[in-house]
Design an enzyme around this catalytic site. Structure first.
Site, short mmCIF file in Angstrom:
data_model
loop_
_atom_site.label_atom_id
_atom_site.label_comp_id
_atom_site.label_asym_id
_atom_site.label_seq_id
_atom_site.Cartn_x
_atom_site.Cartn_y
_atom_site.Cartn_z
N GLY A 192 -15.95 16.23 0.53
CA GLY A 192 -17.07 16.69 -0.27
C GLY A 192 -18.30 15.82 -0.10
N GLY B 32 -4.24 -12.67 6.95
CA GLY B 32 -4.47 -12.53 5.51
C GLY B 32 -3.17 -12.70 4.73
N VAL C 45 -2.29 -9.91 -1.06
CA VAL C 45 -1.25 -9.07 -1.66
C VAL C 45 -0.52 -8.23 -0.60
N ILE C 46 -1.27 -7.59 0.29
CA ILE C 46 -0.62 -6.76 1.31
C ILE C 46 0.16 -7.64 2.28
N GLU D 286 -3.91 -17.32 7.13
CA GLU D 286 -4.81 -17.18 5.98
C GLU D 286 -6.03 -18.08 6.18
N VAL E 165 -8.92 -16.67 12.52
CA VAL E 165 -8.65 -15.98 13.79
C VAL E 165 -9.97 -15.75 14.52
N ASP F 152 -11.60 2.29 -6.85
CA ASP F 152 -11.89 1.27 -5.83
C ASP F 152 -13.33 1.30 -5.31
N ALA G 73 -4.47 0.65 -8.67
CA ALA G 73 -4.31 2.07 -9.00
C ALA G 73 -4.45 2.32 -10.50
N HIS H 106 18.97 -10.13 -26.89
CA HIS H 106 19.72 -11.13 -26.13
C HIS H 106 20.91 -10.47 -25.47
P1 FAD Z 1 -8.00 5.94 -3.21
O1 FAD Z 1 -6.59 5.89 -3.58
O2 FAD Z 1 -8.43 5.21 -1.99
O3 FAD Z 1 -8.36 7.47 -3.09
C1 FAD Z 1 -9.61 7.90 -2.67
C2 FAD Z 1 -9.45 9.27 -2.09
O4 FAD Z 1 -10.74 9.81 -1.89
C3 FAD Z 1 -8.76 9.31 -0.74
O5 FAD Z 1 -7.66 10.18 -0.80
C4 FAD Z 1 -9.81 9.84 0.22
O6 FAD Z 1 -9.29 10.72 1.21
C5 FAD Z 1 -10.70 10.59 -0.73
N1 FAD Z 1 -12.08 10.74 -0.26
C6 FAD Z 1 -12.92 9.79 0.21
N2 FAD Z 1 -14.12 10.33 0.50
C7 FAD Z 1 -14.01 11.65 0.19
C8 FAD Z 1 -14.90 12.75 0.27
N3 FAD Z 1 -16.16 12.60 0.70
N4 FAD Z 1 -14.45 13.95 -0.11
C9 FAD Z 1 -13.17 14.13 -0.55
N5 FAD Z 1 -12.30 13.14 -0.66
C10 FAD Z 1 -12.72 11.92 -0.29
N6 FAD Z 1 -2.47 -0.88 -6.43
C11 FAD Z 1 -1.66 -1.06 -7.49
O7 FAD Z 1 -2.11 -0.94 -8.63
N7 FAD Z 1 -0.34 -1.36 -7.33
C12 FAD Z 1 0.22 -1.49 -6.10
O8 FAD Z 1 1.42 -1.77 -5.99
C13 FAD Z 1 -0.61 -1.32 -4.96
N8 FAD Z 1 -0.09 -1.42 -3.72
C14 FAD Z 1 -0.90 -1.21 -2.65
C15 FAD Z 1 -0.35 -1.35 -1.38
C16 FAD Z 1 -1.14 -1.15 -0.27
C17 FAD Z 1 -0.53 -1.29 1.11
C18 FAD Z 1 -2.51 -0.78 -0.43
C19 FAD Z 1 -3.38 -0.50 0.77
C20 FAD Z 1 -3.07 -0.64 -1.68
C21 FAD Z 1 -2.27 -0.87 -2.80
N9 FAD Z 1 -2.78 -0.77 -4.10
C22 FAD Z 1 -1.97 -0.99 -5.17
C23 FAD Z 1 -4.20 -0.43 -4.34
C24 FAD Z 1 -4.33 1.06 -4.71
O9 FAD Z 1 -3.80 1.83 -3.67
C25 FAD Z 1 -5.79 1.40 -4.94
O10 FAD Z 1 -6.35 0.52 -5.88
C26 FAD Z 1 -5.92 2.83 -5.45
O11 FAD Z 1 -5.39 3.74 -4.52
C27 FAD Z 1 -7.38 3.15 -5.74
O12 FAD Z 1 -7.47 4.48 -6.17
P2 FAD Z 1 -8.80 5.34 -5.94
O13 FAD Z 1 -8.53 6.68 -6.51
O14 FAD Z 1 -9.97 4.58 -6.42
O15 FAD Z 1 -8.96 5.41 -4.37
P1 NAD Z 2 -6.40 -9.46 -0.58
O1 NAD Z 2 -7.78 -9.66 -1.03
O2 NAD Z 2 -5.30 -9.48 -1.56
O3 NAD Z 2 -6.02 -10.56 0.50
C1 NAD Z 2 -6.76 -10.74 1.67
C2 NAD Z 2 -6.52 -12.15 2.14
O4 NAD Z 2 -7.07 -12.26 3.43
C3 NAD Z 2 -7.19 -13.19 1.26
O5 NAD Z 2 -6.28 -14.21 0.96
C4 NAD Z 2 -8.34 -13.68 2.12
O6 NAD Z 2 -8.67 -15.03 1.89
C5 NAD Z 2 -7.78 -13.47 3.50
N1 NAD Z 2 -8.79 -13.32 4.54
C6 NAD Z 2 -9.97 -12.68 4.48
N2 NAD Z 2 -10.59 -12.71 5.68
C7 NAD Z 2 -9.76 -13.35 6.52
C8 NAD Z 2 -9.81 -13.67 7.90
N3 NAD Z 2 -10.86 -13.31 8.65
N4 NAD Z 2 -8.76 -14.35 8.44
C9 NAD Z 2 -7.69 -14.70 7.69
N5 NAD Z 2 -7.60 -14.43 6.38
C10 NAD Z 2 -8.60 -13.75 5.80
O7 NAD Z 2 -6.43 -8.11 0.26
P2 NAD Z 2 -5.25 -7.25 0.91
O8 NAD Z 2 -4.00 -7.99 0.93
O9 NAD Z 2 -5.81 -6.69 2.16
O10 NAD Z 2 -5.12 -6.08 -0.14
C11 NAD Z 2 -6.27 -5.31 -0.49
C12 NAD Z 2 -6.24 -4.92 -1.92
O11 NAD Z 2 -5.29 -3.89 -2.11
C13 NAD Z 2 -5.79 -6.03 -2.86
O12 NAD Z 2 -6.83 -6.89 -3.19
C14 NAD Z 2 -5.35 -5.24 -4.04
O13 NAD Z 2 -6.47 -4.91 -4.79
C15 NAD Z 2 -4.76 -4.00 -3.41
N6 NAD Z 2 -3.30 -4.15 -3.34
C16 NAD Z 2 -2.62 -4.28 -4.51
C17 NAD Z 2 -1.25 -4.44 -4.49
C18 NAD Z 2 -0.52 -4.60 -5.77
O14 NAD Z 2 -1.11 -4.35 -6.82
N7 NAD Z 2 0.75 -5.00 -5.77
C19 NAD Z 2 -0.57 -4.44 -3.28
C20 NAD Z 2 -1.29 -4.32 -2.11
C21 NAD Z 2 -2.67 -4.16 -2.15
#
Ligand code: FAD
Ligand code: NAD
Length: 474
Positions: A121, A190, A193-194, A213, A247, A321, A329, A453
C-alpha cells in the site's frame, strides 16, 4: 463517505492487531499486506510470525530438546543412546507452526470482518483532502479511500557494507532460520538478541558458533549483573563470544566465508561455513508513501508520533517497529490496540515504561523497568534484592538452578523500579513483575503475597524480601 474508516498499512503484530481492534469497535477496517512466503503464498503476520518471534522460538524449543536428550538426561537417571537429528523434520515443524498461525490471522480477519487488501500500500492525499491508499497487488492496482490510516510497516535487518547478504553463505535472520544442513562452523556478526537466540539454536544442533560483537561490553541493554552471568553461562556452553570485534571485510569462496575483523589484538581472518548478520534492525517505510505525503521522521528514520500514535498529519497514525521504542511484537500490538481505540474516540493507552524484554536463550533472560546502570545514571537512590535459583527447590528439581532474580526498588518509597531475571522460565516469571509495576506496587507488596510452593515464583517472592534484607531461604 470513505471506503473504510481505517486502513492499516502492514499486517504484522502492530498492524493486524490494530485492524482487529478497530473492527471490534465497529469501524470498517482493512489491512494492506503483501508479504510473500518462499513458496509464493501471501501471508499475514509480518516479521514476527514469518521470520521472527515464532519460527525462532519453534527452533529454540526443538534444539533445546535435542540438547537435553543428547546431554541433559543422565543426571535424571535416564540413559539415552543413538540420538539423531532430523533437521528436515525440525524445519517442517517450524514451518507448520508458522503456517498455522499466519492462517489463523486470516481466520481472525474473517471473524471480525477486517478486509485483507492483498498487496503493498502507498498512502496518498486524495483530491477532496481525505486519504487514499493505492494497493499494488498481483491483480493490479486498487485505490481505496480511508478516513484514518495507520502506518504499521515494521522493520528490516540493518545491512552492513562489510558483509552483504547473498542469501546463501551470508544470511540475515530469515536465512538463519532455514539452513538445510547444520553448518560445521557458523559466524554471527552481532551478539545481540538474534545473535544469541539463533546462535544458541545452531550451537545446540552441532555448529561451532562464533559471535563477533563490535561493542567492548556484552549485552549492553541488560542489567550488568545479568549480562555478566549470561556471558559466563553462554561461554561455558561453547558459544565463542568475541567482544570489541569490528568486521572490516568478508569474502565468499569455496571454503566458506572468510571474515576479517579487528579487535584490540589487531586484525584477524576466520573462515566460517555460514555467516549470519544480526546487527540490529532499521525502520522500513520505503514505498509506503509516508515521506511523500509529509509524515515527519526522526533522524534515525523512525516515524515521529505523540504518545498515542498520532503522526504530524491529521488522521495518520503509526505503530510498532517503524516508530521509536523497543522493536518488540508486544509493544507493536499494544500500540495497535491503543491507536484503534483512539480512532474510535476512546482513550487508548500503552504504558511504555513497563514493556518486558525476554531473550529466549538457556537460561532465559527477562527484565522490565530500569537497570542499575540507568538508575545510577539518573541519580535515583534504590535498594536491590537478589535471590539465586540455586536456593529454589523447584529450580533444583528441574535440574536448572543457575541464575537469579534481582529486584530494584526506590529507596524512599519502595516502589519497584526494575526487575531482572536470568534463569528457568524467566519469560513467564517476568509477568508478575510487569503486573506489579503497572499497578505501582512496592517490593513489600510482592513480599507479602503468598506464592505457591514449590514454584520458581518463590524466587520472585524471596527477591522482594531481599530488598528489605529479610530473605527466608538464604
Ligand atoms: P512487522 O512485523 O515487521 O510487520 C510489518 C509488515 O508490514 C510486514 O509484514 C510487511 O510486509 C508489511 N509492509 C511493509 N510495508 C508495507 C506496505 N507498503 N504495504 C503493505 N504492507 C507493508 N519480538 C518479540 O517481542 N519477541 C520475540 O521473541 C521476537 N523475536 C524475534 C526474532 C527475530 C529473528 C526477529 C527478526 C524479530 C523478533 N522480534 C521479537 C521482533 C518482532 O518481530 C518485531 O518487533 C515485530 O514483528 C514488529 O511488528 P510490526 O507490526 O511493527 O512490524
Ligand atoms: P540487537 O540490537 O539486539 O543486537 C545487535 C548487536 O549487534 C548489538 O550488540 C550491536 O552492538 C552489534 N553490532 C552492531 N553493529 C555491529 C557491527 N558492525 N559489527 C559487530 N557487531 C555489531 O539487534 P538484533 O539481534 O539484530 O535484533 C534486532 C531486534 O529484533 C532486537 O533489537 C529486538 O528488538 C528484536 N528481537 C527481539 C527478540 C526477543 O524479543 N526475544 C528476539 C530477536 C530479535
Amino acid at each position: 463517505m470513505a471506503d473504510f474508516d481505517v486502513v492499516v498499512i502492514g499486517g504484522g503484530p502492530g498492524g493486524y492487531v490494530a485492524a482487529i481492534r478497530a473492527a471490534q469497535l465497529g469501524l470498517r477496517a482493512a489491512c494492506v499486506e503483501g508479504w510473500t512466503t518462499p513458496s509464493g503464498q501471501l501471508a499475514l503476520g509480518g516479521t514476527c510470525l514469518n521470520v521472527g518471534c515464532i519460527p525462532s522460538k519453534a527452533m529454540l524449543e526443538s534444539s533445546e530438546h535435542f540438547e537435553q536428550v543428547s546431554h541433559g538426561l543422565s543426571e535424571h537417571g535416564v540413559q539415552v543412546s543413538g540420538v539423531k537429528l532430523d533437521l528436515a523434520t525440525l524445519l517442517k515443524r517450524k514451518d507448520g507452526i508458522v503456517g498455522t498461525l499466519t492462517g489463523g490471522i486470516q481466520g481472525l480477519f474473517k471473524k471480525n470482518k477486517v478486509e485483507w487488501l492483498r498487496g503493498f500500500g502507498r498512502l496518498e492525499k486524495s483530491g477532496d483532502g481525505a486519504w487514499q491508499v493505492v494497493v499494488e497487488g498481483a491483480e493490479g492496482a486498487r485505490i481505496v479511500s480511508a478516513t484514518h490510516v495507520v502506518l504499521a510497516t515494521g522493520s528490516r535487518p540493518r545491512p552492513i557494507d562489510a558483509a552483504p547478504i547473498d542469501g546463501k553463505s551470508i544470511v540475515d535472520n530469515a536465512g538463519a532460520l532455514a539452513f538445510d544442513s547444520v553448518p560445521k562452523t557458523l559466524g554471527v556478526i552481532g551478539a545481540g538478541v538474534i545473535g544469541l537466540e539463533l546462535g544458541s539454536v545452531w550451537r545446540r544442533l552441532g555448529s561451532q558458533v562464533t559471535l563477533l560483537e563490535a561493542l567492548p561490553g556484552f549485552l549492553a541493554l541488560a542489567d550488568p549483573g545479568v549480562a555478566a552471568e549470561a556471558h559466563k553461562q553462554f561461554t561455558a556452553q561453547g558459544l565463542d563470544i568475541r567482544l570489541g570485534a569490528t568486521v572490516t571485510a568478508t569474502k565468499v569462496g569455496k571454503a566458506g566465508v572468510a571474515v576479517t575483523y579487528k579487535d584490540k589484538d589487531g586484525e584477524h581472518t576466520t573462515t566460517f561455513d555460514k555467516l549470519v548478520v544480526a546487527v540490529g534492525r532499521v525502520p522500513h517505510t520505503d514505498g509506503s508513501g509516508a515521506r511523500e505525503v509529509g509524515v515527519a521522521f526522526n533522524e534515525r528514520g523512525f516515524i515521529v508520533t505523540d504518545e498515542q500514535g498520532r503522526t504530524n498529519l491529521p488522521n495518520v497514525w503509526a505503530v510498532g517497529d517503524c516508530t521509536p521504542g523497543p522493536m518488540l511484537a508486544h509493544k507493536a500490538s499494544e500500540e495497535g490496540v491503543m491507536v484503534a481505540e483512539c480512532i474510535a474516540g476512546q482513550h487508548g493507552h500503552c504504558d511504555h515504561a513497563v514493556i518486558p524484554w525476554v531473550i529466549y536463550t538457556h537460561p532465559e533472560i527477562a527484565w522490565v523497568g530500569q537497570t542499575e546502570t540507568q538508575l545510577k545514571a539518573a541519580g535515583i537512590d534504590y535498594r536491590a534484592g537478589s535471590f539465586p535459583f540455586a536456593a529454589n527447590g523447584r529450580a533444583r528439581s528441574l535440574g536448572n538452578p543457575s541464575g537469579f532474580v534481582k529486584m530494584l526498588a526506590c529507596a524512599r518509597t519502595d516502589r519497584l523500579l526494575g526487575v531482572h531475571i536470568i534463569g528457568p522460565q524467566a519469560s513467564e516469571l517476568i509477568s508478575e513483575a510487569v503486573v506489579a509495576m503497572a499497578f505501582g506496587a512496592a517490593s513489600e507488596d510482592l513480599a507479602r503475597i503468598v506464592h505457591a510452593h514449590p514454584t520458581l515464583s518463590e524466587s520472585m517472592h524471596e527477591a522482594a524480601l531481599a530488598v528489605d534484607g529479610r530473605t527466608l531461604h538464604l
